[in-house]
Structures are given as C-alpha cells and as structure tokens.
Design a protein around this motif. Sequence first.
Motif, PDB file in Angstrom:
ATOM      1  N   ASP A  33       0.832  -1.210   0.000  1.00 39.66           N
ATOM      2  CA  ASP A  33       0.000   0.000   0.000  1.00 39.66           C
ATOM      3  C   ASP A  33       0.864   1.257   0.000  1.00 39.66           C
ATOM      4  O   ASP A  33       0.584   2.223  -0.733  1.00 39.66           O
ATOM      5  N   THR A  34       1.905   1.253   0.819  1.00 40.29           N
ATOM      6  CA  THR A  34       2.824   2.389   0.866  1.00 40.29           C
ATOM      7  C   THR A  34       3.533   2.562  -0.467  1.00 40.29           C
ATOM      8  O   THR A  34       3.710   3.684  -0.954  1.00 40.29           O
ATOM      9  N   TYR A  35       3.900   1.448  -1.082  1.00 43.46           N
ATOM     10  CA  TYR A  35       4.602   1.495  -2.369  1.00 43.46           C
ATOM     11  C   TYR A  35       3.739   2.160  -3.444  1.00 43.46           C
ATOM     12  O   TYR A  35       4.180   3.081  -4.132  1.00 43.46           O
ATOM     13  N   TRP A  36       2.515   1.691  -3.596  1.00 44.57           N
ATOM     14  CA  TRP A  36       1.662   2.229  -4.658  1.00 44.57           C
ATOM     15  C   TRP A  36       1.295   3.688  -4.394  1.00 44.57           C
ATOM     16  O   TRP A  36       1.201   4.501  -5.322  1.00 44.57           O
ATOM     17  N   GLU A  37       1.078   4.030  -3.137  1.00 49.23           N
ATOM     18  CA  GLU A  37       0.830   5.426  -2.791  1.00 49.23           C
ATOM     19  C   GLU A  37       2.035   6.284  -3.193  1.00 49.23           C
ATOM     20  O   GLU A  37       1.885   7.393  -3.726  1.00 49.23           O
ATOM     21  N   GLN A  38       3.239   5.757  -2.949  1.00 49.94           N
ATOM     22  CA  GLN A  38       4.445   6.500  -3.273  1.00 49.94           C
ATOM     23  C   GLN A  38       4.630   6.655  -4.787  1.00 49.94           C
ATOM     24  O   GLN A  38       5.016   7.723  -5.276  1.00 49.94           O
ATOM     25  N   VAL A  39       4.341   5.602  -5.540  1.00 49.10           N
ATOM     26  CA  VAL A  39       4.470   5.692  -6.998  1.00 49.10           C
ATOM     27  C   VAL A  39       3.490   6.728  -7.552  1.00 49.10           C
ATOM     28  O   VAL A  39       3.833   7.533  -8.433  1.00 49.10           O
ATOM     29  N   ARG A  40       2.256   6.725  -7.043  1.00 47.43           N
ATOM     30  CA  ARG A  40       1.282   7.722  -7.487  1.00 47.43           C
ATOM     31  C   ARG A  40       1.760   9.135  -7.155  1.00 47.43           C
ATOM     32  O   ARG A  40       1.603  10.072  -7.953  1.00 47.43           O
ATOM     33  N   HIS A  41       2.351   9.284  -5.970  1.00 50.72           N
ATOM     34  CA  HIS A  41       2.855  10.596  -5.560  1.00 50.72           C
ATOM     35  C   HIS A  41       4.005  11.045  -6.466  1.00 50.72           C
ATOM     36  O   HIS A  41       4.073  12.219  -6.855  1.00 50.72           O
ATOM     37  N   LEU A  42       4.880  10.126  -6.800  1.00 56.22           N
ATOM     38  CA  LEU A  42       5.977  10.449  -7.716  1.00 56.22           C
ATOM     39  C   LEU A  42       5.438  10.945  -9.052  1.00 56.22           C
ATOM     40  O   LEU A  42       5.934  11.915  -9.623  1.00 56.22           O
ATOM     41  N   ARG A  43       4.416  10.243  -9.546  1.00 56.44           N
ATOM     42  CA  ARG A  43       3.836  10.641 -10.837  1.00 56.44           C
ATOM     43  C   ARG A  43       3.223  12.033 -10.748  1.00 56.44           C
ATOM     44  O   ARG A  43       3.325  12.836 -11.701  1.00 56.44           O
ATOM     45  N   THR A  44       2.590  12.346  -9.618  1.00 56.42           N
ATOM     46  CA  THR A  44       2.033  13.690  -9.417  1.00 56.42           C
ATOM     47  C   THR A  44       3.146  14.734  -9.365  1.00 56.42           C
ATOM     48  O   THR A  44       3.048  15.796  -9.985  1.00 56.42           O
ATOM     49  N   GLU A 103      10.017  12.666 -19.844  1.00 57.12           N
ATOM     50  CA  GLU A 103       8.811  12.097 -20.457  1.00 57.12           C
ATOM     51  C   GLU A 103       8.847  10.570 -20.427  1.00 57.12           C
ATOM     52  O   GLU A 103       7.822   9.915 -20.186  1.00 57.12           O
ATOM     53  N   GLU A 104      10.021   9.989 -20.678  1.00 61.04           N
ATOM     54  CA  GLU A 104      10.145   8.534 -20.588  1.00 61.04           C
ATOM     55  C   GLU A 104       9.913   8.051 -19.160  1.00 61.04           C
ATOM     56  O   GLU A 104       9.323   6.987 -18.935  1.00 61.04           O
ATOM     57  N   THR A 105      10.363   8.844 -18.196  1.00 62.69           N
ATOM     58  CA  THR A 105      10.158   8.483 -16.785  1.00 62.69           C
ATOM     59  C   THR A 105       8.673   8.510 -16.426  1.00 62.69           C
ATOM     60  O   THR A 105       8.173   7.622 -15.740  1.00 62.69           O
ATOM     61  N   LYS A 106       7.948   9.524 -16.915  1.00 63.37           N
ATOM     62  CA  LYS A 106       6.504   9.564 -16.684  1.00 63.37           C
ATOM     63  C   LYS A 106       5.838   8.329 -17.284  1.00 63.37           C
ATOM     64  O   LYS A 106       4.935   7.736 -16.680  1.00 63.37           O
ATOM     65  N   GLY A 107       6.296   7.916 -18.462  1.00 65.87           N
ATOM     66  CA  GLY A 107       5.751   6.723 -19.079  1.00 65.87           C
ATOM     67  C   GLY A 107       6.018   5.478 -18.262  1.00 65.87           C
ATOM     68  O   GLY A 107       5.151   4.604 -18.124  1.00 65.87           O
ATOM     69  N   ARG A 112       3.231   3.071 -16.563  1.00 61.81           N
ATOM     70  CA  ARG A 112       3.170   1.629 -16.787  1.00 61.81           C
ATOM     71  C   ARG A 112       3.153   0.861 -15.479  1.00 61.81           C
ATOM     72  O   ARG A 112       2.424  -0.127 -15.316  1.00 61.81           O
ATOM     73  N   LEU A 113       3.941   1.336 -14.504  1.00 62.54           N
ATOM     74  CA  LEU A 113       3.924   0.686 -13.190  1.00 62.54           C
ATOM     75  C   LEU A 113       2.531   0.759 -12.570  1.00 62.54           C
ATOM     76  O   LEU A 113       2.019  -0.228 -12.036  1.00 62.54           O
ATOM     77  N   LEU A 114       1.936   1.946 -12.638  1.00 59.10           N
ATOM     78  CA  LEU A 114       0.612   2.129 -12.049  1.00 59.10           C
ATOM     79  C   LEU A 114      -0.432   1.295 -12.800  1.00 59.10           C
ATOM     80  O   LEU A 114      -1.401   0.814 -12.211  1.00 59.10           O
ATOM     81  N   GLY A 115      -0.234   1.124 -14.102  1.00 58.05           N
ATOM     82  CA  GLY A 115      -1.177   0.332 -14.891  1.00 58.05           C
ATOM     83  C   GLY A 115      -1.065  -1.138 -14.630  1.00 58.05           C
ATOM     84  O   GLY A 115      -2.007  -1.915 -14.933  1.00 58.05           O
ATOM     85  N   GLU A 116       0.049  -1.584 -14.023  1.00 61.19           N
ATOM     86  CA  GLU A 116       0.250  -3.008 -13.746  1.00 61.19           C
ATOM     87  C   GLU A 116      -0.387  -3.432 -12.426  1.00 61.19           C
ATOM     88  O   GLU A 116      -0.460  -4.605 -12.124  1.00 61.19           O
ATOM     89  N   ARG A 117      -0.835  -2.449 -11.647  1.00 68.77           N
ATOM     90  CA  ARG A 117      -1.379  -2.810 -10.338  1.00 68.77           C
ATOM     91  C   ARG A 117      -2.658  -3.620 -10.474  1.00 68.77           C
ATOM     92  O   ARG A 117      -3.525  -3.288 -11.256  1.00 68.77           O
TER      93      ARG A 117
END
Length: 272
Positions: free
Chosen positions: A175-186, A259-263, A267-272
């Motif tokens: 849960d902490t991981y996915w929250e962190q990935v979403r925050h990074l994307r923001t 831009e590649e990093t955002k992609g 992709r990570l978020l889409g794999e959840r």
Amino acid sequence: MQARKKKNATALRLVGSLLAQFRRAAGLTQRQLADRLCLNEETIASIEQGRRPLKFDLAKDLDRILDTKDALTVTLENLPEMDKFPLWAEEYIDHEREAITLSWYENQVLPGLLQTENYARAVISNDVPLLSEEEIELRVAFRMERQDILHRKCPPSASFILSEAILMDRLGGDDTYWEQVRHLRTCADLPGITIQVMPLGRTAHAGLSGPFILLETPEHKLLAYTETQRGSQIISDPDGVSVLARKYAMLRSQALSPEETKGLLDRLLGER
C-alpha cells in the motif's frame, strides 16, 4: 544527544498538555475532537501524550474549533527551536530552505522531498539503532515540512535522478509502495520539477560513487552535499563542486528523459 532528546520531548509534552486542557475545557472527548477534524482518535491521543508533534495547519484548526484565541498557534511559534535533524545534516537543511536550484541523485532511497508520509515513516523506522516512536514521528513531521519549498510561490528549480532499483523495493509494504508511486507521478507534473529514472542494465553509469546533491543559493553560490553512514559534507570548493556537477550532467544524459520516466511510472501504475 540525550540533552537534545530531552529538549524535544519536553516541547512535545508542553504542547500536548495544552491541547488536552483546551479540549477538556471545551467539553470534548478525544474521539469527538478527532471526528470534527476528520482524524483518527489515535492522532489526538498521540499529540496530547507528547508522542507526535503538532503541525501548524492542525494547530490553526484546533484553535478555531476549541476557541483558544490562537493559543496553540502562538505557542508553536514561540517554542524553542527543536532539534529537527541530526546535527550533521542541519547546515544542509538551512541551505535547502533557501536554494533556488536543486539537483539530487539517489541510488537507494527516494529523496526526502519526494517521499510520502508513509514512505518516510518506513525509511526512518529502518534506522539502526532503532528510534523511539516519538523520534520517528518527529522526524517524519519535519521531513514533510521540508517539502513546503516545492509548493511555495517561487519554488526552486528541482531535478531528481533516481535509480530504478528504488522503484523495485517495497519499503512499508504494497500500500505504501503504490501510494508513493502515485505521488511520484504527481510530482513529475509539478512546475519546476523534473524526475528521471536511471534504468538498470546500463553499460555506463556516472553515479557509481553514491548519491549527492547540488544546490544554488540565492547569492548564486554553488554548493554540493554528500552523506555517509555517520556524517555528511558540505562541499563549497569550486573544483569539488565542478566534479559533481559534471557527474550530474552525465547522469542526466544516461537516465531516461522526464517524459520517458513519466511513461515508466504510468506503466507501473497500470500493472497494479
């Protein structure tokens, strides 16, 4: 060190006692007060017991609800300065507050300015020797406070390069991981911020000697900062700063583009 801890604990207990007194005077239980603030009851209990620092935004809300005539806010503003950071990091934190540019490379853990509260707690809880709950919460609160510089009216220009290995760890759990990935994307979309991932499998890497930070002061002085297991170093010598600046420039060319990093994050978020 013991004197520093005692001073912090005394300040936390003072604020907690004041809050408890104002709450009781208002005829509210901890749960009733927490409900009005949309908080967990444990949060109020922790503050009153001196185990968690009271943040300014929450103090303002409490002053309003408890009709304290700004007593809690004024108390926080006039407390003796608490030891928010290890002694060896305080000089850097002072420069970070005023920096007009930041360039930050990390290979093991996310930069503090990009961490969520839960991720920061997971990182700090892994410190050895173990910290007390009070010390952990204090450091988490002040790490979150540091992030205000990214949201001020004139934020610094900030560049972050992160090893892909950081995105493979699960500090704090899923849960902490996915929250962190979403925050990074923001964060990747915030004005003035660029985030780049250094992918695994590269045949060349300019950052093998470890993480470092470059910053520019309002007077346009260029500084660098490095940390070790038990200390840190502010580098002001132009030759030393130049070496790290050249390394950072090379890292930017070796890492994925913003831009590649955002992609990658998408992709990570889409794999959840």
